[in-house]
Scaffold this motif. Structure first.
Motif, PDB file in Angstrom:
ATOM      1  N   LEU A 178       0.834  -1.203   0.000  1.00 47.41           N
ATOM      2  CA  LEU A 178       0.000   0.000   0.000  1.00 47.41           C
ATOM      3  C   LEU A 178       0.870   1.255   0.000  1.00 47.41           C
ATOM      4  N   MET A 179       1.945   1.253   0.804  1.00 43.52           N
ATOM      5  CA  MET A 179       2.854   2.401   0.842  1.00 43.52           C
ATOM      6  C   MET A 179       3.499   2.636  -0.519  1.00 43.52           C
ATOM      7  N   SER A 180       3.963   1.579  -1.122  1.00 38.82           N
ATOM      8  CA  SER A 180       4.625   1.704  -2.425  1.00 38.82           C
ATOM      9  C   SER A 180       3.673   2.238  -3.481  1.00 38.82           C
ATOM     10  N   ALA A 181       2.464   1.693  -3.517  1.00 39.63           N
ATOM     11  CA  ALA A 181       1.478   2.144  -4.503  1.00 39.63           C
ATOM     12  C   ALA A 181       1.106   3.605  -4.260  1.00 39.63           C
ATOM     13  N   ALA A 182       0.950   3.986  -2.995  1.00 37.05           N
ATOM     14  CA  ALA A 182       0.618   5.379  -2.674  1.00 37.05           C
ATOM     15  C   ALA A 182       1.746   6.312  -3.094  1.00 37.05           C
ATOM     16  N   ALA A 183       2.986   5.919  -2.833  1.00 38.89           N
ATOM     17  CA  ALA A 183       4.133   6.750  -3.214  1.00 38.89           C
ATOM     18  C   ALA A 183       4.185   6.958  -4.719  1.00 38.89           C
ATOM     19  N   VAL A 184       3.927   5.905  -5.479  1.00 39.90           N
ATOM     20  CA  VAL A 184       3.908   6.026  -6.942  1.00 39.90           C
ATOM     21  C   VAL A 184       2.810   6.999  -7.365  1.00 39.90           C
ATOM     22  N   ASN A 185       1.625   6.864  -6.766  1.00 38.19           N
ATOM     23  CA  ASN A 185       0.512   7.736  -7.131  1.00 38.19           C
ATOM     24  C   ASN A 185       0.686   9.167  -6.638  1.00 38.19           C
ATOM     25  N   LEU A 186       1.597   9.381  -5.709  1.00 36.00           N
ATOM     26  CA  LEU A 186       1.935  10.742  -5.283  1.00 36.00           C
ATOM     27  C   LEU A 186       3.003  11.356  -6.182  1.00 36.00           C
ATOM     28  N   GLY A 187       3.510  10.563  -7.121  1.00 36.16           N
ATOM     29  CA  GLY A 187       4.536  11.052  -8.030  1.00 36.16           C
ATOM     30  C   GLY A 187       5.929  10.983  -7.436  1.00 36.16           C
ATOM     31  N   LEU A 188       6.125  10.154  -6.408  1.00 33.01           N
ATOM     32  CA  LEU A 188       7.416  10.075  -5.729  1.00 33.01           C
ATOM     33  C   LEU A 188       8.359   9.049  -6.346  1.00 33.01           C
ATOM     34  N   ALA A 189       7.888   8.304  -7.330  1.00 27.20           N
ATOM     35  CA  ALA A 189       8.741   7.311  -7.986  1.00 27.20           C
ATOM     36  C   ALA A 189       9.527   7.979  -9.109  1.00 27.20           C
ATOM     37  N   GLU A 190      10.484   7.231  -9.653  1.00 20.25           N
ATOM     38  CA  GLU A 190      11.231   7.721 -10.801  1.00 20.25           C
ATOM     39  C   GLU A 190      10.242   8.047 -11.912  1.00 20.25           C
ATOM     40  N   GLU A 191      10.449   9.160 -12.598  1.00 19.80           N
ATOM     41  CA  GLU A 191       9.520   9.627 -13.633  1.00 19.80           C
ATOM     42  C   GLU A 191       8.101   9.686 -13.054  1.00 19.80           C
ATOM     43  N   GLY A 213       5.964  12.026 -12.281  1.00 14.48           N
ATOM     44  CA  GLY A 213       4.913  12.904 -12.772  1.00 14.48           C
ATOM     45  C   GLY A 213       3.909  12.220 -13.668  1.00 14.48           C
ATOM     46  N   GLN A 214       4.359  11.260 -14.441  1.00 10.41           N
ATOM     47  CA  GLN A 214       3.444  10.593 -15.364  1.00 10.41           C
ATOM     48  C   GLN A 214       2.513   9.607 -14.661  1.00 10.41           C
ATOM     49  N   HIS A 215       2.818   9.247 -13.412  1.00  6.87           N
ATOM     50  CA  HIS A 215       1.986   8.304 -12.666  1.00  6.87           C
ATOM     51  C   HIS A 215       1.182   8.989 -11.562  1.00  6.87           C
ATOM     52  N   LYS A 216       1.312  10.285 -11.438  1.00  6.76           N
ATOM     53  CA  LYS A 216       0.684  11.010 -10.338  1.00  6.76           C
ATOM     54  C   LYS A 216      -0.840  10.978 -10.469  1.00  6.76           C
ATOM     55  N   ASP A 217      -1.490  10.528  -9.408  1.00  3.70           N
ATOM     56  CA  ASP A 217      -2.950  10.456  -9.352  1.00  3.70           C
ATOM     57  C   ASP A 217      -3.344  10.581  -7.885  1.00  3.70           C
ATOM     58  N   LEU A 218      -3.661  11.800  -7.465  1.00  2.00           N
ATOM     59  CA  LEU A 218      -3.926  12.051  -6.052  1.00  2.00           C
ATOM     60  C   LEU A 218      -5.189  11.368  -5.547  1.00  2.00           C
ATOM     61  N   ASP A 219      -6.159  11.160  -6.419  1.00  4.44           N
ATOM     62  CA  ASP A 219      -7.374  10.455  -6.002  1.00  4.44           C
ATOM     63  C   ASP A 219      -7.037   9.011  -5.609  1.00  4.44           C
ATOM     64  N   GLU A 220      -6.236   8.363  -6.425  1.00  2.84           N
ATOM     65  CA  GLU A 220      -5.805   6.994  -6.115  1.00  2.84           C
ATOM     66  C   GLU A 220      -4.925   6.987  -4.862  1.00  2.84           C
ATOM     67  N   ALA A 221      -4.031   7.954  -4.747  1.00  7.15           N
ATOM     68  CA  ALA A 221      -3.159   8.035  -3.578  1.00  7.15           C
ATOM     69  C   ALA A 221      -3.981   8.192  -2.302  1.00  7.15           C
ATOM     70  N   ARG A 222      -5.014   9.022  -2.353  1.00  4.54           N
ATOM     71  CA  ARG A 222      -5.883   9.232  -1.178  1.00  4.54           C
ATOM     72  C   ARG A 222      -6.492   7.911  -0.726  1.00  4.54           C
ATOM     73  N   LYS A 223      -7.005   7.132  -1.663  1.00  4.92           N
ATOM     74  CA  LYS A 223      -7.632   5.845  -1.327  1.00  4.92           C
ATOM     75  C   LYS A 223      -6.620   4.894  -0.688  1.00  4.92           C
ATOM     76  N   LEU A 224      -5.437   4.825  -1.269  1.00  2.96           N
ATOM     77  CA  LEU A 224      -4.409   3.924  -0.760  1.00  2.96           C
ATOM     78  C   LEU A 224      -3.926   4.348   0.629  1.00  2.96           C
ATOM     79  N   ILE A 225      -3.744   5.638   0.844  1.00  5.18           N
ATOM     80  CA  ILE A 225      -3.293   6.129   2.147  1.00  5.18           C
ATOM     81  C   ILE A 225      -4.359   5.886   3.206  1.00  5.18           C
ATOM     82  N   THR A 226      -5.616   6.078   2.850  1.00  9.16           N
ATOM     83  CA  THR A 226      -6.701   5.823   3.799  1.00  9.16           C
ATOM     84  C   THR A 226      -6.756   4.346   4.169  1.00  9.16           C
ATOM     85  N   ALA A 227      -6.609   3.464   3.179  1.00 11.61           N
ATOM     86  CA  ALA A 227      -6.594   2.020   3.454  1.00 11.61           C
ATOM     87  C   ALA A 227      -5.406   1.656   4.338  1.00 11.61           C
ATOM     88  N   LEU A 228      -4.253   2.239   4.052  1.00 11.38           N
ATOM     89  CA  LEU A 228      -3.061   1.995   4.855  1.00 11.38           C
ATOM     90  C   LEU A 228      -3.268   2.463   6.294  1.00 11.38           C
TER      91      LEU A 228
END
Length: 134
Positions: free
Chosen positions: A50-63, A65-80
């Motif tokens: 969940l942490m890894s998926a949230a980090a990717v959706n926050l745009g914290l992974a390599e490149e 910006g192209q994976h940034k999706d705050l709506d998805e990140a919100r869901k993953l962080i809430t589940a975590l």
């Protein structure tokens, strides 16, 4: 790199009856395998995913910006947050403490990534953790 040819999976599971070709995995063996994994390990593994998926959706992974999706990140962080909060007493502070730290970092990163940051206590997962401050 090895010169060995990869082994093809056998159609006969260990200690079981043969399966017809093309049939899926042996669920009896998989069930026995998962039963041997301690609950703490399952919980922490799910939390890390969940942490890894949230980090990717926050745009914290390599490149990122192209994976940034705050709506998805919100869901993953809430589940975590729900998982970490609910399981903290079960997994003990040794395991829960780093999970809480990672969760807080993601919550702060979410606030920073948001164009209009949520009010303290209204961010992802904060209904479980309480307000998060930097």
């Amino acid at each position: 790199m090895s010169d060995a040819t990869p082994q093809q999976p056998s159609s006969q599971p260990e200690g079981g009856t043969p399966r017809p070709e093309g049939q899926g995995p042996d669920f009896d063996t998989m069930t026995r395998d998962i039963a041997d994994v301690p609950a703490v390990e399952v919980i922490t593994t799910v939390a890390v995913h969940l942490m890894s998926a949230a980090a990717v959706n926050l745009g914290l992974a390599e490149e990122g910006g192209q994976h940034k999706d705050l709506d998805e990140a919100r869901k993953l962080i809430t589940a975590l947050a729900g998982l970490v909060t609910a399981s903290a007493t079960e997994v003990g502070s040794y395991h829960a403490s780093p999970l809480r730290d990672g969760l807080k970092s993601l919550q702060l990163a979410f606030r920073e990534a948001s164009v209009v940051p949520d009010e303290p206590g209204k961010g992802p997962g904060e209904q479980f953790t309480g307000p998060v401050y930097g």
